[in-house]
Design a protein around this motif. Structure first.
Motif, PDB file in Angstrom:
ATOM      1  N   ASP A  98       0.811  -1.215   0.000  1.00 17.79           N
ATOM      2  CA  ASP A  98       0.000   0.000   0.000  1.00 17.79           C
ATOM      3  C   ASP A  98       0.846   1.268   0.000  1.00 17.79           C
ATOM      4  OD1 ASP A  98      -2.387  -1.427  -0.020  1.00 17.79           O
ATOM      5  OD2 ASP A  98      -2.360  -1.649   2.161  1.00 17.79           O
ATOM      6  N   VAL A  99       2.149   1.122  -0.316  1.00 16.92           N
ATOM      7  CA  VAL A  99       3.084   2.246  -0.353  1.00 16.92           C
ATOM      8  C   VAL A  99       3.774   2.256  -1.715  1.00 16.92           C
ATOM      9  CG1 VAL A  99       5.216   3.166   0.640  1.00 16.92           C
ATOM     10  CG2 VAL A  99       3.513   2.108   2.133  1.00 16.92           C
ATOM     11  N   ARG A 133      -2.110   3.726  -0.632  1.00 15.70           N
ATOM     12  CA  ARG A 133      -3.371   3.213  -1.194  1.00 15.70           C
ATOM     13  C   ARG A 133      -4.414   3.143  -0.088  1.00 15.70           C
ATOM     14  NH1 ARG A 133      -2.861  -1.755  -4.807  1.00 15.70           N
ATOM     15  NH2 ARG A 133      -1.774  -2.496  -2.984  1.00 15.70           N
ATOM     16  N   VAL A 134      -5.516   3.865  -0.327  1.00 19.48           N
ATOM     17  CA  VAL A 134      -6.627   3.919   0.626  1.00 19.48           C
ATOM     18  C   VAL A 134      -7.901   3.620  -0.151  1.00 19.48           C
ATOM     19  CG1 VAL A 134      -7.893   5.348   2.266  1.00 19.48           C
ATOM     20  CG2 VAL A 134      -5.422   5.676   1.979  1.00 19.48           C
ATOM     21  N   LYS A 135      -8.556   2.530   0.190  1.00 27.25           N
ATOM     22  CA  LYS A 135      -9.816   2.133  -0.460  1.00 27.25           C
ATOM     23  C   LYS A 135      -9.712   2.149  -1.982  1.00 27.25           C
ATOM     24  CE  LYS A 135     -12.564   3.618   3.442  1.00 27.25           C
ATOM     25  NZ  LYS A 135     -13.582   4.513   3.958  1.00 27.25           N
ATOM     26  N   GLY A 136      -8.607   1.599  -2.488  1.00 27.49           N
ATOM     27  CA  GLY A 136      -8.440   1.446  -3.927  1.00 27.49           C
ATOM     28  C   GLY A 136      -7.918   2.644  -4.684  1.00 27.49           C
ATOM     29  N   ARG A 137      -7.666   3.768  -3.997  1.00 27.38           N
ATOM     30  CA  ARG A 137      -7.100   4.920  -4.704  1.00 27.38           C
ATOM     31  C   ARG A 137      -5.827   5.364  -3.978  1.00 27.38           C
ATOM     32  NH1 ARG A 137      -8.324  10.140  -2.863  1.00 27.38           N
ATOM     33  NH2 ARG A 137      -9.611  10.159  -1.018  1.00 27.38           N
ATOM     34  N   TRP A 138      -4.955   6.077  -4.700  1.00 29.24           N
ATOM     35  CA  TRP A 138      -3.659   6.499  -4.159  1.00 29.24           C
ATOM     36  C   TRP A 138      -3.746   7.932  -3.636  1.00 29.24           C
ATOM     37  CZ3 TRP A 138      -0.090   2.968  -3.223  1.00 29.24           C
ATOM     38  CH2 TRP A 138      -0.167   1.767  -3.909  1.00 29.24           C
TER      39      TRP A 138
END
Length: 100
Positions: free
Chosen positions: A53-54, A76-81
């Motif tokens: 997620d980074v 990455r948070v809930k599928g978006r960057w």
């Protein structure tokens, strides 16, 4: 000669507050540093940060303190960057989030 000129322009165009001192850190080490600290220092962390997620970590050090780095990165948070900034330092213990 063109390469030398391009390098000179890059060095001269750097802002005085931030030197051309860069730190290299892997997503795994970055996530580990974030996960080691209290969530108060990293309020965006809702659980354990995973290396997957980074991405796009870029760390630069100010002229006066080449062991402290302002890192910009994507999370990455809930599928978006999402773009983030975090200050890290590197010492004998490795990479660590700075506390203020």
């Amino acid at each position: 000669m063109k390469t030398l000129s391009a390098v000179a322009v890059l060095l001269l165009s750097a802002t005085p507050a931030m030197a051309v001192v860069r730190g290299t850190i892997t997503p795994r080490a970055f996530a580990a540093a974030i996960n080691k600290v209290d969530a108060v220092l990293v309020p965006f962390r809702t659980g354990r940060l995973q290396a997957a997620d980074v991405r796009s970590i870029r760390c630069r050090a100010p002229d006066e303190e080449p062991t402290e780095f302002q890192c910009t990165w994507q999370h990455r948070v809930k599928g978006r960057w999402v773009q983030r900034k975090t200050w890290l330092l590197v010492d004998a213990k490795g990479w660590q989030v700075m506390d203020g």
